[in-house]
Motif scaffolding. Structure first.
Motif, PDB file in Angstrom:
ATOM      1  N   UNK A 270       0.650  -0.977  -0.029  1.00  0.00           N
ATOM      2  CA  UNK A 270       0.248   0.147   0.326  1.00  0.00           C
ATOM      3  C   UNK A 270       1.050   1.066   0.165  1.00  0.00           C
ATOM      4  N   UNK A 271       2.436   0.954  -0.849  1.00  0.00           N
ATOM      5  CA  UNK A 271       3.226   2.005  -1.082  1.00  0.00           C
ATOM      6  C   UNK A 271       2.490   3.267  -2.177  1.00  0.00           C
TER       7      UNK A 271
ATOM      8  N   UNK B 211      -4.123   1.859  -7.322  1.00  0.00           N
ATOM      9  CA  UNK B 211      -3.557   3.757  -7.131  1.00  0.00           C
ATOM     10  C   UNK B 211      -4.393   4.543  -7.135  1.00  0.00           C
ATOM     11  N   UNK B 212      -4.981   4.739  -8.398  1.00  0.00           N
ATOM     12  CA  UNK B 212      -6.166   5.427  -8.676  1.00  0.00           C
ATOM     13  C   UNK B 212      -7.483   5.978  -7.560  1.00  0.00           C
TER      14      UNK B 212
ATOM     15  N   UNK C 135      -6.800  -7.468  -0.120  1.00  0.00           N
ATOM     16  CA  UNK C 135      -7.395  -8.039   1.472  1.00  0.00           C
ATOM     17  C   UNK C 135      -7.985  -6.795   1.917  1.00  0.00           C
ATOM     18  N   UNK C 136      -7.215  -5.569   1.844  1.00  0.00           N
ATOM     19  CA  UNK C 136      -7.084  -4.808   2.765  1.00  0.00           C
ATOM     20  C   UNK C 136      -8.888  -3.937   2.473  1.00  0.00           C
ATOM     21  N   UNK C 137      -8.919  -3.832   1.188  1.00  0.00           N
ATOM     22  CA  UNK C 137     -10.085  -3.094   0.295  1.00  0.00           C
ATOM     23  C   UNK C 137     -11.621  -3.685   0.297  1.00  0.00           C
ATOM     24  N   UNK C 138     -11.169  -5.676   0.251  1.00  0.00           N
ATOM     25  CA  UNK C 138     -12.225  -6.353   0.828  1.00  0.00           C
ATOM     26  C   UNK C 138     -13.080  -6.403   1.819  1.00  0.00           C
ATOM     27  N   UNK C 139     -11.709  -6.825   3.045  1.00  0.00           N
ATOM     28  CA  UNK C 139     -12.479  -6.272   4.313  1.00  0.00           C
ATOM     29  C   UNK C 139     -12.813  -5.005   4.775  1.00  0.00           C
ATOM     30  N   UNK C 140     -12.407  -3.869   4.191  1.00  0.00           N
ATOM     31  CA  UNK C 140     -13.295  -2.407   4.219  1.00  0.00           C
ATOM     32  C   UNK C 140     -14.650  -2.778   4.162  1.00  0.00           C
ATOM     33  N   UNK C 141     -14.565  -2.751   3.171  1.00  0.00           N
ATOM     34  CA  UNK C 141     -15.718  -3.160   2.373  1.00  0.00           C
ATOM     35  C   UNK C 141     -17.421  -3.895   2.746  1.00  0.00           C
ATOM     36  N   UNK C 142     -16.489  -5.309   3.116  1.00  0.00           N
ATOM     37  CA  UNK C 142     -17.969  -6.262   3.708  1.00  0.00           C
ATOM     38  C   UNK C 142     -17.384  -6.506   5.044  1.00  0.00           C
TER      39      UNK C 142
END
Length: 405
Positions: A214-215, A252-253, A366-373
């Motif tokens: 996530x850099x 990234x966008x 994983x970060x995107x998924x867990x945040x959304x779920x």
């Protein structure tokens, strides 16, 4: 494209001269027409049991156009022929990965590199990376050993780039700490080789290494640099590498909220798929980018059509990393309708697919998924949507767990 048209016109006039069909297959591959190129490679090589070098080329074209099961089926026979049989269990795959990296660190290399094995291992490692990162790493470690036994800096550069991508997934471990070291070596070797395709792939690896942790700023710059280089490069796997780079750049966008750039990227992906007359060209999750572009523009029907196409490709034997994102697309569509319960059920349906694709190995996914779920689960647990008490209780547990993650 002009060369393709000339070859096809010549074939209509009479039997092709020796070597012409093989050259035609290479042109199809360069245009990103993977399925057609694979058919011609097999025809020229004498079928699935024919020339193993052309079987590998056919497998590569199938795999890199999202037809992974068919491609790996072709490749398996060639891998067995060169003595490569992957372990069936995760434990032995992990043991093999550790052993491979220890051999690399201590310089225990094969005496000589077999070109057939080298090419087959590259295709296997790169091809299954979006679907099975651990198996990909097992193949990749063997590819690296063979590559380092060659005297070709371009081959060594590609190996170092792939190794950096694979090692970055083992973040916060001794192996993960080696990813920047291998990345620096990839750039050194790529510059030494003078091969622009390998320099571009090193930038792909740089984007992957930064994106995996996530850099986002350096990842964006690296991916944009890679795409700029690929606009001037022709290589056997250039279209697949562009697809992977675009996927990371999409992430990234999205993180940076650069919607105009994300929409332009989605348009480029759609144009490529249309030019190839191959909807499966939306590989590596890029159909999800196109879906989100439709949603941003208010075109719900377009997003639903892309989602159905993604499901259909799986039903027809397709397999790509993007399949893991279908649940998020379905959840987005349900939320647009105000149906929190259906959004939650879409995420639940996607859990087996997530586990099969080992998404936790790639933290950015994983970060995107867990945040959304977690957000959807929390809304359901708080009383939004029509759901049973058992569903709300389960959602509450998931929400708490996802917040911790």
């Amino acid at each position: 494209r002009s060369a393709r048209e000339l070859y096809e016109r010549a074939f209509r006039l009479g039997p092709p001269v020796s070597g012409a069909r093989a050259e035609y297959a290479e042109i199809l591959a360069a245009l990103g027409l993977g399925r057609l190129a694979a058919d011609v490679f097999l025809e020229v090589g004498g079928g699935e049991s024919g020339d193993p070098r052309l079987v590998v080329r056919a497998a590569e074209q199938l795999i890199m156009s999202a037809r992974v099961p068919a491609g790996m089926g072709l490749l398996a026979a060639v891998l067995r022929r060169v003595g490569v049989v992957a372990p069936r269990t995760r434990l032995f795959q992990l043991v093999g990965i550790v052993a491979g990296h220890l051999r690399l660190a201590w310089g225990w290399l094969p005496r000589a590199a077999d070109d057939l094995a080298l090419n087959a291992l590259w295709v296997a490692a790169a091809g299954v990376a979006p679907l099975d990162p651990i198996l990909s790493h097992w193949y990749g470690a063997r590819y690296a050993l063979l590559a380092l036994a060659t005297n070709d800096p371009a081959v060594k550069a590609r190996s170092a780039s792939l190794e950096a991508i694979l090692l970055a997934r083992f973040r916060s471990t001794r192996f993960g700490d080696r990813a920047p070291v291998r990345l620096a070596e990839a750039f050194r070797l790529a510059e030494l080789s003078g091969d622009e395709a390998e320099i571009a792939y090193a930038w792909v690896a740089a984007g992957a290494v930064h994106w995996t942790v996530q850099d986002v700023g350096p990842a964006t710059a690296a991916c944009e640099r890679a795409l700029d280089l690929y606009s001037r490069v022709t290589s056997r796997s250039v279209h697949w590498e562009i697809s992977v780079t675009r996927l990371w750049l999409h992430g990234c966008y999205a993180v940076n909220g650069e919607l105009n750039k994300m929409l332009a990227l989605a348009d480029a992906v759609s144009d490529d798929a249309a030019a190839r007359n191959d909807p499966w060209a939306l590989d590596a999750g890029l159909f999800a980018l196109v879906c989100r572009a439709h949603l941003i523009r208010g075109d719900v029907e377009g997003a639903e059509a892309e989602g159905r196409a993604g499901d259909a490709s799986g039903a027809q034997g397709g397999e790509c990393g993007g399949a893991v994102l279908i649940d998020e697309v379905e959840a987005d569509l349900a939320l647009l309708r105000g149906d929190v319960a259906e959004a939650w059920r879409a995420m639940v349906r996607g859990r087996p697919r997530r586990e099969r694709h080992q998404t936790e190995v790639i933290p950015a996914l994983a970060v995107d998924y867990y945040s959304r779920r977690g957000s959807i689960a929390a809304a359901l647990a708080a009383g939004r949507g029509e759901a049973s008490a058992a569903e709300r209780e389960a959602a509450g547990r998931i929400a708490a767990g996802d917040r911790e993650r």
